[in-house]
Scaffold this motif. Sequence first.
Motif, mmCIF file in Angstrom:
data_model
loop_
_atom_site.group_PDB
_atom_site.id
_atom_site.type_symbol
_atom_site.label_atom_id
_atom_site.label_comp_id
_atom_site.label_asym_id
_atom_site.label_seq_id
_atom_site.Cartn_x
_atom_site.Cartn_y
_atom_site.Cartn_z
ATOM 1 N N VAL A 59 -48.515 -36.168 84.885
ATOM 2 C CA VAL A 59 -47.144 -35.984 84.939
ATOM 3 C C VAL A 59 -46.508 -34.672 84.408
ATOM 4 N N CYS A 60 -45.484 -34.253 85.014
ATOM 5 C CA CYS A 60 -44.815 -32.952 84.720
ATOM 6 C C CYS A 60 -43.515 -33.430 83.715
ATOM 7 N N GLY A 61 -43.351 -32.690 82.687
ATOM 8 C CA GLY A 61 -42.028 -32.688 81.971
ATOM 9 C C GLY A 61 -41.887 -33.536 80.552
ATOM 10 N N LEU A 62 -43.257 -34.041 80.336
ATOM 11 C CA LEU A 62 -43.139 -34.877 79.052
ATOM 12 C C LEU A 62 -43.149 -34.139 77.921
ATOM 13 N N ASP A 63 -42.636 -34.327 76.946
ATOM 14 C CA ASP A 63 -42.284 -33.775 75.686
ATOM 15 C C ASP A 63 -43.016 -34.196 74.555
ATOM 16 N N ALA A 64 -43.931 -35.496 74.786
ATOM 17 C CA ALA A 64 -44.573 -35.847 73.435
ATOM 18 C C ALA A 64 -45.745 -34.895 73.194
ATOM 19 N N LEU A 65 -46.004 -35.326 71.774
ATOM 20 C CA LEU A 65 -47.202 -34.554 71.300
ATOM 21 C C LEU A 65 -48.551 -35.429 71.717
ATOM 22 N N ASP A 66 -49.635 -34.485 71.589
ATOM 23 C CA ASP A 66 -50.950 -35.065 72.242
ATOM 24 C C ASP A 66 -51.183 -36.203 70.964
ATOM 25 N N ASN A 67 -51.688 -37.540 71.481
ATOM 26 C CA ASN A 67 -52.198 -38.632 71.224
ATOM 27 C C ASN A 67 -50.842 -39.700 70.843
ATOM 28 N N THR A 68 -49.689 -39.362 71.173
ATOM 29 C CA THR A 68 -48.357 -40.120 71.161
ATOM 30 C C THR A 68 -48.711 -41.478 71.783
ATOM 31 N N PRO A 69 -48.431 -42.445 70.918
ATOM 32 C CA PRO A 69 -48.384 -43.893 71.825
ATOM 33 C C PRO A 69 -47.227 -43.951 72.851
ATOM 34 N N VAL A 70 -47.901 -44.352 73.979
ATOM 35 C CA VAL A 70 -46.807 -44.724 75.175
ATOM 36 C C VAL A 70 -46.502 -46.192 74.807
ATOM 37 N N ILE A 71 -45.128 -46.625 74.979
ATOM 38 C CA ILE A 71 -44.890 -48.105 74.953
ATOM 39 C C ILE A 71 -44.426 -48.639 76.205
ATOM 40 N N ASP A 72 -43.991 -48.130 76.990
ATOM 41 C CA ASP A 72 -43.758 -48.620 78.533
ATOM 42 C C ASP A 72 -43.451 -47.259 79.482
ATOM 43 N N ILE A 73 -43.324 -47.809 80.632
ATOM 44 C CA ILE A 73 -43.188 -46.766 81.774
ATOM 45 C C ILE A 73 -42.146 -47.631 82.646
ATOM 46 N N LYS A 74 -41.241 -47.103 83.123
ATOM 47 C CA LYS A 74 -40.202 -47.693 83.963
ATOM 48 C C LYS A 74 -39.675 -46.803 85.126
ATOM 49 N N PRO A 75 -39.610 -47.058 86.353
ATOM 50 C CA PRO A 75 -39.158 -46.493 87.379
ATOM 51 C C PRO A 75 -37.830 -45.711 87.281
ATOM 52 N N TYR A 76 -37.772 -44.626 87.801
ATOM 53 C CA TYR A 76 -36.325 -43.974 87.768
ATOM 54 C C TYR A 76 -35.637 -44.695 89.240
ATOM 55 N N SER A 77 -34.488 -44.963 89.337
ATOM 56 C CA SER A 77 -33.758 -45.326 90.450
ATOM 57 C C SER A 77 -32.561 -44.799 90.456
ATOM 58 N N GLY A 78 -32.103 -44.003 91.596
ATOM 59 C CA GLY A 78 -30.700 -43.255 91.519
ATOM 60 C C GLY A 78 -29.506 -44.322 91.738
ATOM 61 N N LYS A 79 -30.160 -45.375 92.283
ATOM 62 C CA LYS A 79 -29.018 -46.452 92.491
ATOM 63 C C LYS A 79 -28.439 -47.191 91.057
ATOM 64 N N ILE A 80 -29.378 -47.099 90.177
ATOM 65 C CA ILE A 80 -29.187 -47.801 88.899
ATOM 66 C C ILE A 80 -28.611 -46.735 87.825
ATOM 67 N N ASP A 81 -29.632 -45.696 87.909
ATOM 68 C CA ASP A 81 -29.624 -44.569 86.646
ATOM 69 C C ASP A 81 -28.537 -43.588 86.610
ATOM 70 N N GLU A 82 -28.088 -43.259 88.016
ATOM 71 C CA GLU A 82 -27.093 -42.251 88.027
ATOM 72 C C GLU A 82 -25.879 -42.519 87.486
ATOM 73 N N PRO A 83 -24.811 -42.036 87.033
ATOM 74 C CA PRO A 83 -23.614 -42.225 86.195
ATOM 75 C C PRO A 83 -22.879 -43.014 87.295
ATOM 76 N N MET A 84 -21.972 -44.079 86.798
ATOM 77 C CA MET A 84 -21.165 -44.707 87.405
ATOM 78 C C MET A 84 -19.981 -43.918 87.580
ATOM 79 N N GLN A 85 -19.231 -44.226 88.923
ATOM 80 C CA GLN A 85 -18.193 -43.326 89.240
ATOM 81 C C GLN A 85 -16.971 -43.962 88.638
ATOM 82 N N ALA A 86 -15.957 -43.361 88.136
ATOM 83 C CA ALA A 86 -15.082 -43.574 86.989
ATOM 84 C C ALA A 86 -13.607 -44.327 88.148
#
Length: 140
Positions: free
Chosen positions: A113-140
Amino acid sequence: MTEQFVCNPIGRVSSPYKEKGDAPAQGREKNLVSRIIIDPGFAGGLEGLTVGQQIFVLCWFDRSARDGIKVHPRGKMENPLTGVFNTRSPARPNPVSLTLVTIQEITDNILTVCGLDALDNTPVIDIKPYSGKIDEPMQA
Protein backbone atom coordinates in the motif's frame (compact mmCIF):
# COMPACT_ATOMS: atom_id res chain seq x y z
CA MET A 1 -16.36 1.98 35.33
CA THR A 2 -13.56 0.47 33.29
CA GLU A 3 -14.60 -1.97 30.63
CA GLN A 4 -12.04 -3.95 28.69
CA PHE A 5 -12.15 -5.43 25.21
CA VAL A 6 -10.08 -8.03 23.46
CA CYS A 7 -8.82 -6.96 20.07
CA ASN A 8 -6.69 -9.43 18.13
CA PRO A 9 -4.43 -8.24 15.31
CA ILE A 10 -5.21 -9.52 11.84
CA GLY A 11 -1.67 -8.80 10.68
CA ARG A 12 1.38 -6.57 10.96
CA VAL A 13 2.89 -3.67 9.06
CA SER A 14 6.23 -3.92 7.29
CA SER A 15 7.21 -0.29 7.00
CA PRO A 16 10.18 1.91 6.09
CA TYR A 17 9.45 3.81 9.34
CA LYS A 18 11.48 2.12 12.08
CA GLU A 19 11.40 4.75 14.87
CA LYS A 20 8.73 7.21 16.05
CA GLY A 21 10.55 10.19 14.53
CA ASP A 22 10.72 8.52 11.11
CA ALA A 23 6.99 8.54 10.35
CA PRO A 24 5.26 11.66 9.02
CA ALA A 25 2.32 13.18 10.89
CA GLN A 26 0.13 11.86 8.08
CA GLY A 27 1.11 9.03 5.73
CA ARG A 28 0.16 10.95 2.60
CA GLU A 29 2.77 13.58 3.43
CA LYS A 30 5.50 11.16 2.30
CA ASN A 31 3.35 8.61 0.42
CA LEU A 32 5.90 5.82 0.84
CA VAL A 33 5.16 2.16 0.22
CA SER A 34 4.50 -0.26 3.10
CA ARG A 35 3.32 -3.82 3.24
CA ILE A 36 0.54 -5.26 5.37
CA ILE A 37 1.19 -8.90 6.11
CA ILE A 38 -2.12 -10.52 6.98
CA ASP A 39 -2.09 -13.60 9.22
CA PRO A 40 -2.95 -16.65 7.08
CA GLY A 41 -6.13 -17.31 9.10
CA PHE A 42 -7.51 -13.95 7.94
CA ALA A 43 -6.23 -14.03 4.33
CA GLY A 44 -9.66 -15.04 2.99
CA GLY A 45 -10.91 -11.62 4.13
CA LEU A 46 -8.82 -10.01 1.38
CA GLU A 47 -11.00 -11.53 -1.35
CA GLY A 48 -12.53 -8.83 -3.53
CA LEU A 49 -9.87 -6.19 -2.83
CA THR A 50 -8.24 -4.83 -5.99
CA VAL A 51 -5.10 -2.96 -7.03
CA GLY A 52 -5.83 0.78 -7.12
CA GLN A 53 -8.58 0.51 -4.53
CA GLN A 54 -8.53 2.82 -1.52
CA ILE A 55 -8.96 1.21 1.88
CA PHE A 56 -8.93 2.34 5.48
CA VAL A 57 -6.33 0.56 7.59
CA LEU A 58 -6.92 0.53 11.34
CA CYS A 59 -3.82 -0.05 13.41
CA TRP A 60 -3.04 -0.22 17.09
CA PHE A 61 -0.26 2.32 17.65
CA ASP A 62 1.36 0.20 20.34
CA ARG A 63 4.28 2.57 20.90
CA SER A 64 2.17 5.71 21.42
CA ALA A 65 1.54 7.43 24.74
CA ARG A 66 -1.88 6.85 26.31
CA ASP A 67 -1.74 9.14 29.30
CA GLY A 68 -2.92 12.50 27.95
CA ILE A 69 -6.31 13.88 27.08
CA LYS A 70 -4.94 17.13 25.62
CA VAL A 71 -2.12 17.52 23.10
CA HIS A 72 -0.31 20.14 21.08
CA PRO A 73 -1.53 19.42 17.50
CA ARG A 74 1.15 17.86 15.29
CA GLY A 75 3.43 17.73 18.37
CA LYS A 76 4.33 21.41 17.96
CA MET A 77 4.52 23.23 21.26
CA GLU A 78 3.57 26.53 19.59
CA ASN A 79 0.13 25.04 18.84
CA PRO A 80 -2.23 25.52 21.78
CA LEU A 81 -3.31 22.49 23.78
CA THR A 82 -6.52 20.98 22.50
CA GLY A 83 -8.59 17.92 23.27
CA VAL A 84 -7.09 14.78 21.76
CA PHE A 85 -10.43 13.91 20.11
CA ASN A 86 -10.08 17.07 18.02
CA THR A 87 -6.74 15.91 16.64
CA ARG A 88 -5.17 13.06 14.73
CA SER A 89 -2.50 12.62 17.36
CA PRO A 90 -1.29 9.06 17.93
CA ALA A 91 -1.18 9.85 21.68
CA ARG A 92 -4.70 8.98 22.80
CA PRO A 93 -6.50 6.81 25.36
CA ASN A 94 -6.89 4.01 22.79
CA PRO A 95 -4.18 4.44 20.16
CA VAL A 96 -6.26 3.32 17.18
CA SER A 97 -5.12 4.84 13.91
CA LEU A 98 -7.24 5.24 10.79
CA THR A 99 -5.35 5.76 7.55
CA LEU A 100 -6.67 5.91 4.00
CA VAL A 101 -4.23 4.13 1.69
CA THR A 102 -4.15 2.94 -1.90
CA ILE A 103 -3.47 -0.70 -2.73
CA GLN A 104 -0.46 -1.04 -5.05
CA GLU A 105 -0.19 -4.83 -5.15
CA ILE A 106 -1.84 -7.93 -3.69
CA THR A 107 0.19 -11.13 -3.40
CA ASP A 108 -1.35 -13.96 -1.40
CA ASN A 109 -1.72 -12.56 2.15
CA ILE A 110 0.35 -9.40 1.55
CA LEU A 111 -1.03 -5.99 0.62
CA THR A 112 1.45 -3.45 -0.70
CA VAL A 113 0.00 0.00 0.00
CA CYS A 114 0.94 3.63 -0.43
CA GLY A 115 0.40 6.29 2.26
CA LEU A 116 0.45 4.30 5.50
CA ASP A 117 2.02 6.15 8.45
CA ALA A 118 2.53 3.15 10.77
CA LEU A 119 5.85 2.08 12.23
CA ASP A 120 7.40 -1.24 11.28
CA ASN A 121 5.75 -4.19 13.06
CA THR A 122 2.65 -2.20 14.08
CA PRO A 123 -0.38 -4.45 14.67
CA VAL A 124 -3.18 -4.11 12.11
CA ILE A 125 -6.61 -4.56 13.69
CA ASP A 126 -8.92 -4.12 10.68
CA ILE A 127 -9.24 -3.10 7.05
CA LYS A 128 -12.33 -1.48 5.52
CA PRO A 129 -13.03 -0.28 1.98
CA TYR A 130 -13.33 3.42 1.24
CA SER A 131 -16.68 4.33 -0.30
CA GLY A 132 -17.22 7.80 -1.72
CA LYS A 133 -20.97 7.40 -1.27
CA ILE A 134 -20.53 6.79 2.45
CA ASP A 135 -17.24 8.41 3.44
CA GLU A 136 -17.47 11.81 1.76
CA PRO A 137 -18.96 14.65 3.85
CA MET A 138 -22.73 14.97 3.91
CA GLN A 139 -24.23 18.00 2.21
CA ALA A 140 -25.51 20.59 4.68
